[in-house]
Design a protein around this motif. Structure first.
Motif, PDB file in Angstrom:
ATOM      1  N   HIS A 184       9.164  -6.697  -0.073  1.00  0.00           N
ATOM      2  CA  HIS A 184       7.736  -6.593  -0.392  1.00  0.00           C
ATOM      3  C   HIS A 184       6.873  -6.718   0.859  1.00  0.00           C
ATOM      4  CE1 HIS A 184       8.636  -6.686  -4.682  1.00  0.00           C
ATOM      5  NE2 HIS A 184       9.467  -7.694  -4.444  1.00  0.00           N
ATOM      6  N   GLN A 188       3.939  -0.473  -2.416  1.00  0.00           N
ATOM      7  CA  GLN A 188       4.485   0.797  -2.883  1.00  0.00           C
ATOM      8  C   GLN A 188       3.537   1.943  -2.550  1.00  0.00           C
ATOM      9  OE1 GLN A 188       7.598   1.214  -4.533  1.00  0.00           O
ATOM     10  NE2 GLN A 188       7.160   3.350  -4.055  1.00  0.00           N
ATOM     11  N   TYR A 191       3.973   2.700   1.110  1.00  0.00           N
ATOM     12  CA  TYR A 191       5.281   3.342   1.290  1.00  0.00           C
ATOM     13  C   TYR A 191       5.216   4.808   0.898  1.00  0.00           C
ATOM     14  CZ  TYR A 191      10.166   4.587   0.569  1.00  0.00           C
ATOM     15  OH  TYR A 191      11.381   5.227   0.608  1.00  0.00           O
ATOM     16  N   ASN A 192       4.586   5.099  -0.235  1.00  0.00           N
ATOM     17  CA  ASN A 192       4.466   6.489  -0.692  1.00  0.00           C
ATOM     18  C   ASN A 192       3.647   7.319   0.283  1.00  0.00           C
ATOM     19  OD1 ASN A 192       5.932   5.831  -2.983  1.00  0.00           O
ATOM     20  ND2 ASN A 192       4.128   5.525  -4.264  1.00  0.00           N
TER      21      ASN A 192
END
Length: 308
Positions: A184, A188, A191-192
């Protein structure tokens, strides 16, 4: 009707439309370039660049150059809108210096210069000012070792990411690929975003070895530095001959100095770290060295390249 620019070893540029180029098959010898362009004695074509057919698309685009001595230059596309039939000077080249690559770039892109001894440097295109004239050699892009030279220039998308973010991104991607619980250290969403902006750099050596590595491994720095390791060449007597961006669905064609060639999918070349040594792509005899490499993209783009 796509315009094509032809750059010679003495720094001149010529322009032709695609329909004026002779068609032929893979084994066709073709016509000598001197029959198509008014080349002088000892002058040969070293680089080819296709331009957008619609000149309305030229706004915001630049033509960028790199020389074997590590210099980079940027010109507006408008500087090549009108090229007389007998050509004109594109870049002033000192004796013994050659143009390595010519590409189209925007101010949202980065230069990636790679040398024969496995060094690479990445810096924003905006670090190179737009030159008004065409008779200069540009500015220093990378500081070279005495026996080194630049062999490739790639244009990649600029990404603002810290060292910690890039490290966390690679950890999360590795965890996801191995069906492990991701860390973590990065959201997310971030990251995308980094995944969407990720380019892949393919490096090929004269010994027939190759590898793919993430462009995120090449940190953005200021121009003029010594760069970072792009390939481990210590295990064998080898040099880098090409480095450029690829996609998973691409194919490449490699040709040796003796006329041997091979076509293979990029997906068959493993993903490795920036400083790794690569895998065998083409097995060469001792007397053969990898001479030239061309990229064949998707079938649709292949047809465009064949036409252009």
């Amino acid at each position: 009707h796509t315009p094509v620019l032809f750059f010679s070893n003495i720094g001149k540029v010529y322009r032709l439309k695609v329909w004026k180029l002779p068609e032929g098959g893979p084994t066709t010898r073709g016509r000598p370039m001197v029959n198509l362009l008014p080349l002088g004695e000892g002058e040969v074509i070293s680089n080819v660049l296709t331009l957008p057919e619609d000149e309305a698309e030229w706004g915001g685009l630049s033509v960028v150059f790199a020389t074997a001595k590590g210099y980079a230059r940027r010109n507006s596309m408008d500087a090549f809108a009108n090229v007389p039939s007998n050509g004109k000077i594109a870049m002033k080249l000192p004796e013994g210096v050659s143009i390595v690559n010519v590409r189209i770039a925007t101010e949202s892109d980065d230069f990636l210069l790679t040398t024969s001894l496995g060094k690479a440097i990445r810096f924003p295109t905006t670090d190179v000012r737009v030159f008004k004239g065409r008779d200069s050699t540009g500015v220093r892009g990378i500081k070279l070792a005495p026996e080194d030279k630049v062999v490739s220039m790639a244009v990649i998308r600029h990404v603002n990411a810290s060292s910690d973010e890039r490290t966390a991104y690679f950890k999360m991607r590795r965890a996801l690929s191995e069906d492990e619980t991701p860390n973590h250290d990065i959201s997310q969403e971030r990251y995308n975003e980094l995944s969407e902006l990720e380019d892949w750099i393919l490096i090929i050596t004269s010994g027939g070895f190759g590898k793919r590595s993430s462009a995120h491994e090449y940190r953005v720095s200021g121009r003029g530095g010594q760069g970072v390791a792009a390939a481990n060449l210590d295990r064998r007597d080898d040099t880098v001959v090409a480095a450029f961006t690829v996609h998973e669905e691409d194919q490449i064609m490699l040709a040796t100095s003796t006329g041997q060639s091979i076509r293979c999918p990029v997906s068959g070349i493993s993903l490795q770290g920036r400083s790794s040594s690569g895998v065998t792509v083409l097995t060469l005899k001792m007397v053969k060295k990898l001479f030239q490499l061309h990229i064949l993209l998707t079938q649709k783009i292949v047809m465009s390249l064949m036409m252009a």
